[in-house]
Design a protein around this motif. Structure first.
Motif, short mmCIF file in Angstrom:
data_model
loop_
_atom_site.label_atom_id
_atom_site.label_comp_id
_atom_site.label_asym_id
_atom_site.label_seq_id
_atom_site.Cartn_x
_atom_site.Cartn_y
_atom_site.Cartn_z
N GLY A 29 -10.76 8.88 15.95
CA GLY A 29 -10.97 9.95 16.92
C GLY A 29 -10.21 11.23 16.64
O GLY A 29 -10.30 12.18 17.40
N THR A 30 -9.44 11.26 15.56
CA THR A 30 -8.66 12.45 15.20
C THR A 30 -9.23 13.07 13.94
O THR A 30 -9.42 12.38 12.93
CB THR A 30 -7.18 12.08 14.96
N THR A 31 -9.49 14.37 13.98
CA THR A 31 -10.00 15.08 12.81
C THR A 31 -8.84 15.61 11.99
O THR A 31 -7.96 16.30 12.52
CB THR A 31 -10.93 16.22 13.24
N VAL A 32 -8.83 15.24 10.70
CA VAL A 32 -7.75 15.61 9.77
C VAL A 32 -8.36 16.07 8.46
O VAL A 32 -9.54 15.82 8.19
CB VAL A 32 -6.80 14.41 9.53
N PRO A 33 -7.58 16.75 7.61
CA PRO A 33 -8.09 17.05 6.27
C PRO A 33 -8.55 15.76 5.60
O PRO A 33 -7.93 14.69 5.79
CB PRO A 33 -6.89 17.67 5.55
N ALA A 34 -9.61 15.82 4.81
CA ALA A 34 -10.29 14.63 4.29
C ALA A 34 -9.58 14.01 3.09
O ALA A 34 -10.15 13.85 2.01
CB ALA A 34 -11.73 14.97 3.96
N ILE A 35 -8.32 13.66 3.29
CA ILE A 35 -7.58 12.88 2.30
C ILE A 35 -6.74 11.87 3.09
O ILE A 35 -6.04 12.25 4.03
CB ILE A 35 -6.72 13.77 1.37
N VAL A 36 -6.88 10.59 2.75
CA VAL A 36 -6.20 9.54 3.48
C VAL A 36 -5.59 8.54 2.49
O VAL A 36 -6.04 8.42 1.35
CB VAL A 36 -7.15 8.80 4.45
N VAL A 37 -4.56 7.84 2.94
CA VAL A 37 -3.92 6.81 2.13
C VAL A 37 -4.46 5.46 2.62
O VAL A 37 -4.33 5.12 3.79
CB VAL A 37 -2.38 6.87 2.27
N VAL A 38 -5.07 4.72 1.70
CA VAL A 38 -5.73 3.46 2.05
C VAL A 38 -4.78 2.51 2.76
O VAL A 38 -5.13 1.91 3.78
CB VAL A 38 -6.35 2.81 0.80
N GLU A 39 -3.54 2.38 2.28
CA GLU A 39 -2.61 1.42 2.88
C GLU A 39 -2.19 1.82 4.29
O GLU A 39 -1.64 1.00 5.02
CB GLU A 39 -1.38 1.22 1.99
N ASN A 40 -2.44 3.05 4.69
CA ASN A 40 -2.08 3.51 6.03
C ASN A 40 -3.24 3.46 7.02
O ASN A 40 -3.05 3.76 8.19
CB ASN A 40 -1.53 4.94 5.98
N LEU A 41 -4.43 3.12 6.53
CA LEU A 41 -5.59 3.05 7.41
C LEU A 41 -5.53 1.80 8.27
O LEU A 41 -5.12 0.73 7.79
CB LEU A 41 -6.88 3.05 6.61
N PRO A 42 -5.99 1.88 9.52
CA PRO A 42 -6.06 0.67 10.35
C PRO A 42 -7.13 -0.26 9.80
O PRO A 42 -8.08 0.17 9.14
CB PRO A 42 -6.43 1.21 11.73
N ALA A 43 -6.97 -1.54 10.06
CA ALA A 43 -7.95 -2.53 9.59
C ALA A 43 -9.34 -2.24 10.12
O ALA A 43 -10.34 -2.60 9.50
CB ALA A 43 -7.51 -3.93 10.01
N SER A 44 -9.42 -1.57 11.24
CA SER A 44 -10.71 -1.26 11.86
C SER A 44 -11.36 -0.01 11.28
O SER A 44 -12.40 0.43 11.77
CB SER A 44 -10.52 -1.08 13.37
N ALA A 45 -10.78 0.57 10.23
CA ALA A 45 -11.29 1.83 9.68
C ALA A 45 -12.69 1.70 9.09
O ALA A 45 -13.42 2.68 9.03
CB ALA A 45 -10.34 2.38 8.62
N GLY A 46 -13.08 0.51 8.66
CA GLY A 46 -14.43 0.31 8.14
C GLY A 46 -14.61 0.87 6.74
O GLY A 46 -13.66 1.05 5.99
N GLU A 47 -15.86 1.15 6.41
CA GLU A 47 -16.23 1.66 5.10
C GLU A 47 -15.64 3.04 4.84
O GLU A 47 -15.52 3.84 5.77
CB GLU A 47 -17.76 1.78 5.01
N PRO A 48 -15.31 3.33 3.58
CA PRO A 48 -14.88 4.69 3.25
C PRO A 48 -15.97 5.70 3.61
O PRO A 48 -17.16 5.41 3.50
CB PRO A 48 -14.67 4.64 1.73
N GLN A 49 -15.55 6.87 4.02
CA GLN A 49 -16.48 7.92 4.41
C GLN A 49 -16.77 8.84 3.23
O GLN A 49 -15.92 9.03 2.37
CB GLN A 49 -15.91 8.71 5.59
N PRO A 50 -17.97 9.39 3.17
CA PRO A 50 -18.29 10.29 2.06
C PRO A 50 -17.46 11.57 2.12
O PRO A 50 -16.97 11.96 3.18
CB PRO A 50 -19.78 10.58 2.27
N ASN A 51 -17.32 12.21 0.95
CA ASN A 51 -16.66 13.51 0.83
C ASN A 51 -15.21 13.46 1.32
O ASN A 51 -14.70 14.43 1.86
CB ASN A 51 -17.45 14.60 1.56
N THR A 52 -14.57 12.31 1.12
CA THR A 52 -13.19 12.09 1.55
C THR A 52 -12.41 11.50 0.38
O THR A 52 -12.91 10.62 -0.32
CB THR A 52 -13.15 11.11 2.75
N PHE A 53 -11.21 11.98 0.16
CA PHE A 53 -10.34 11.47 -0.91
C PHE A 53 -9.52 10.30 -0.37
O PHE A 53 -8.85 10.43 0.64
CB PHE A 53 -9.40 12.58 -1.39
N TYR A 54 -9.56 9.18 -1.09
CA TYR A 54 -8.82 7.98 -0.71
C TYR A 54 -7.73 7.71 -1.74
O TYR A 54 -8.03 7.44 -2.91
CB TYR A 54 -9.75 6.77 -0.60
#
Length: 189
Positions: A29-54
């Motif tokens: 529910g929070t909009t952030v720049p499209a770069i995320v750290v996989v190990e910091n994502l919640p288990a409920s994050a689901g599939e990676p989103q397009p146009n986003t750096f992981y």
């Protein structure tokens, strides 16, 4: 090691926000720049989103050389992303992937940042820098191709990890690898 990871990630996040403010993603529910750290994502994050750096972290090593009593360390890093294009026919996937490639190169410049302690407010400068190699880009990958190869080095040799993904949605994906270098907070005797 966590201070170096945080400093690298936040430098790239801030640079992406400045380079392309429209490149955002909504996480929990929070909009952030499209770069995320996989190990910091919640288990409920689901599939990676397009146009986003992981960002994914690999192995870390103590290197020869030091500054005073601090060890010089390296940490393998992979940054993955994919696109479905911007139109229903997906005919612009290659062009959009090229834009993502350019953005990744742009946010990796200059290849250094100050190492900060973000566990306190305001954050504290730790007096050293984090620096990294230029990204090495894999081939663009589409449906049914072996991809996402990352070499992890360890003290006893190297092991190669292969991921096979059969994309049914028409995505085109890329993985870039780089190495992050920093001085450890641990004192060597």
């Amino acid at each position: 090691m966590q201070f170096a990871k945080d400093s690298f990630y936040l430098a790239l996040q801030q640079r992406l926000a400045a380079l392309n403010p429209a490149r955002t993603v909504t996480i929990n529910g929070t909009t952030v720049p499209a770069i995320v750290v996989v190990e910091n994502l919640p288990a409920s994050a689901g599939e990676p989103q397009p146009n986003t750096f992981y960002v994914e972290w690999g192995s870390g090593n103590v290197l020869d050389g030091h500054a005073g009593n601090s060890a010089l360390m390296s940490l393998e890093c992979a940054i993955s992303y994919y696109t479905l294009g911007t139109v229903a026919s997906m005919v612009d996937r290659g062009r959009v992937l090229g834009q993502l490639d350019d953005e990744l190169l742009g946010i990796c410049q200059p290849p250094s940042t100050e190492k900060m302690d973000y566990t306190q407010s305001p954050s504290a400068d730790l007096g050293t820098s984090v620096f990294w190699s230029q990204p090495a880009f894999s081939e663009a990958v589409t449906s049914g191709v072996e991809d996402d190869t990352l070499n992890y080095s360890s003290g006893r040799g190297a092991r190669k990890v292969l991921y096979t993904q059969a994309y049914q949605d028409g995505r085109v994906a890329r993985r870039a690898q780089l190495t992050v270098f920093f001085f450890s907070e641990v004192t060597l005797l």
